[in-house]
Design an enzyme around this catalytic site. Structure first.
Site, mmCIF file in Angstrom:
data_model
loop_
_atom_site.group_PDB
_atom_site.id
_atom_site.type_symbol
_atom_site.label_atom_id
_atom_site.label_comp_id
_atom_site.label_asym_id
_atom_site.label_seq_id
_atom_site.Cartn_x
_atom_site.Cartn_y
_atom_site.Cartn_z
ATOM 1 N N ASN A 9 0.878 -1.168 0.000
ATOM 2 C CA ASN A 9 0.000 0.000 0.000
ATOM 3 C C ASN A 9 0.918 1.221 0.000
ATOM 4 O O ASN A 9 1.488 1.566 1.022
ATOM 5 C CB ASN A 9 -0.903 -0.017 1.240
ATOM 6 C CG ASN A 9 -1.741 1.249 1.368
ATOM 7 O OD1 ASN A 9 -1.749 2.089 0.449
ATOM 8 N ND2 ASN A 9 -2.431 1.408 2.478
ATOM 9 N N LYS A 11 0.168 4.211 -0.209
ATOM 10 C CA LYS A 11 -0.458 5.408 0.378
ATOM 11 C C LYS A 11 -0.195 6.617 -0.535
ATOM 12 O O LYS A 11 -0.097 6.431 -1.748
ATOM 13 C CB LYS A 11 0.017 5.607 1.823
ATOM 14 C CG LYS A 11 -0.168 4.318 2.647
ATOM 15 C CD LYS A 11 -0.050 4.486 4.128
ATOM 16 C CE LYS A 11 -0.280 3.133 4.804
ATOM 17 N NZ LYS A 11 -0.243 3.216 6.264
ATOM 18 N N HIS A 98 -9.624 1.264 4.646
ATOM 19 C CA HIS A 98 -8.365 1.456 5.368
ATOM 20 C C HIS A 98 -8.623 2.394 6.550
ATOM 21 O O HIS A 98 -9.423 3.329 6.439
ATOM 22 C CB HIS A 98 -7.287 2.036 4.443
ATOM 23 C CG HIS A 98 -5.922 1.978 5.067
ATOM 24 N ND1 HIS A 98 -5.511 2.910 5.988
ATOM 25 C CD2 HIS A 98 -4.907 1.088 4.936
ATOM 26 C CE1 HIS A 98 -4.285 2.579 6.395
ATOM 27 N NE2 HIS A 98 -3.894 1.480 5.776
ATOM 28 N N GLU A 100 -7.050 4.776 7.680
ATOM 29 C CA GLU A 100 -6.816 6.200 7.389
ATOM 30 C C GLU A 100 -8.030 6.824 6.701
ATOM 31 O O GLU A 100 -8.297 8.018 6.862
ATOM 32 C CB GLU A 100 -5.527 6.352 6.552
ATOM 33 C CG GLU A 100 -4.285 6.081 7.415
ATOM 34 C CD GLU A 100 -3.091 5.510 6.685
ATOM 35 O OE1 GLU A 100 -3.027 5.585 5.448
ATOM 36 O OE2 GLU A 100 -2.191 4.971 7.371
ATOM 37 N N GLU A 169 -5.645 -4.927 10.286
ATOM 38 C CA GLU A 169 -4.637 -3.896 10.521
ATOM 39 C C GLU A 169 -4.939 -3.176 11.831
ATOM 40 O O GLU A 169 -5.757 -2.235 11.854
ATOM 41 C CB GLU A 169 -4.644 -2.868 9.378
ATOM 42 C CG GLU A 169 -4.273 -3.437 8.037
ATOM 43 C CD GLU A 169 -3.618 -2.372 7.144
ATOM 44 O OE1 GLU A 169 -2.557 -2.663 6.587
ATOM 45 O OE2 GLU A 169 -4.148 -1.253 7.039
ATOM 46 N N GLY A 175 2.320 2.269 10.848
ATOM 47 C CA GLY A 175 3.281 3.358 10.739
ATOM 48 C C GLY A 175 3.972 3.700 12.053
ATOM 49 O O GLY A 175 4.635 4.721 12.175
ATOM 50 N N SER A 213 3.150 -2.207 10.309
ATOM 51 C CA SER A 213 4.582 -2.325 10.590
ATOM 52 C C SER A 213 5.145 -3.705 10.266
ATOM 53 O O SER A 213 6.084 -4.170 10.911
ATOM 54 C CB SER A 213 4.894 -1.936 12.036
ATOM 55 O OG SER A 213 4.555 -0.566 12.261
HETATM 56 P P1 13P Z 1 2.932 0.370 7.667
HETATM 57 O O1 13P Z 1 3.440 -0.925 7.087
HETATM 58 O O2 13P Z 1 3.680 1.560 7.190
HETATM 59 O O3 13P Z 1 2.768 0.289 9.158
HETATM 60 O O4 13P Z 1 1.442 0.556 7.078
HETATM 61 C C1 13P Z 1 0.565 -0.507 7.159
HETATM 62 C C2 13P Z 1 -0.652 -0.170 6.384
HETATM 63 O O5 13P Z 1 -1.423 0.693 6.762
HETATM 64 C C3 13P Z 1 -0.876 -0.888 5.128
HETATM 65 O O6 13P Z 1 -2.141 -0.634 4.616
#
Ligand code: 13P
Length: 252
Positions: A9, A11, A98, A100, A169, A175, A213
């Site tokens: 992803n 982002k 997601h 976010e 997740e 993150g 992560s």
């Molecule tokens: P990270 O791997 O940067 O923690 O992000 C995970 C994520 O949100 C994947 O969709």
């Protein structure tokens, strides 16, 4: 055994030049990483780069994905992209729900369920994200939250639920460098698997990814768990060497 799926992803990261460099690094190392074994690999890119990445991954063994999809088929929805438009560009996966987007765009469980439905109706596999916040975990609400999030998707999609990819997740792991332990993740995955099994006789074929992560160092322990069928990778998917190490850990 089910083939594992490693999905990056990206982002809101990338540029024409950076995408090209990243994908060329993945291209160069992919067959060595797989070592004659198999794993499904995808990159979920910012929608503006879909056309570029469609060209770059052509014949590479990497599937194209995006990070969101509209619930609507067409019409006066400024700024949105329909599933049919994405399909036009060879998009295979769409992340929906997601954290976010739930957090910053107020997406509800019902909207997420409709996005999954919209993707499925165009032959795009939704990667449906569920996960609890730190406050919810500390309040002992983890199971309740992820089951509520998945229940909405099951309710709206009926027997098509066996066509989704699910991603657990935990919000507190995204993150932050704080990963769920393999046992913590597995126990939530087992809950989700049981919920899918109650809804569909084909639940065994649903891939349940872990995200939050996941990196080159912890991927193999997470991927060794019985109900962890792959990973949804943020930061580590932006570095070819790290992404390839995770793919190698998933190859069977
Ligand atoms: P990270 O791997 O940067 O923690 O992000 C995970 C994520 O949100 C994947 O969709």
């Amino acid at each position: 055994m089910m083939r594992k799926l490693i999905a990056g992803n990206w982002k809101m990261n990338g540029s024409l030049a950076a995408n090209q460099a990243l994908l060329s690094g993945i291209h160069d190392g992919l067959s060595a990483a797989l070592g004659g074994k198999h794993a499904d690999v995808a990159v979920c890119v910012p929608v503006i780069y879909v056309s570029q990445v469609q060209q770059l991954v052509h014949n590479m063994g990497v599937a194209l994905g995006v990070q969101d999809v509209s619930v609507h088929a067409q019409g006066a929805y400024t700024g949105e992209t329909s599933a049919a438009m994405l399909k036009d560009f060879g998009v295979r996966y769409a992340i929906v729900g997601h954290s976010e987007r739930r957090q910053y765009h107020g997406e509800t469980d019902e909207q997420v369920a409709l996005k999954a439905k919209s993707a499925l109706s165009s032959g795009i596999t939704p990667i449906v994200c569920v996960g609890e916040t730190l406050a919810e975990r500390e309040a002992g609400q983890t199971e309740h939250v992820v089951k509520r999030q998945l229940a909405a998707v099951i309710h709206t999609n009926g027997h098509c639920i066996s066509e989704i990819v699910l991603a657990y997740e935990p919000v507190w792991a995204i993150g932050t460098g704080k990963t769920a332990t393999p046992q913590e993740a597995q126990s939530v995955h087992a809950v989700l698997r049981a919920q899918l099994q109650a809804a569909s006789e084909h639940a065994q074929r649903v891939k349940i990814l872990y995200g939050g992560s996941m990196n080159a160092a912890n991927a193999s322990d997470l991927l060794a768990q019985a109900d962890i069928d792959g990973g949804l990778i943020g930061g580590a998917a932006l570095k070819p060497a790290d992404f390839l190490t995770i793919i190698a850990a998933a190859a069977r």
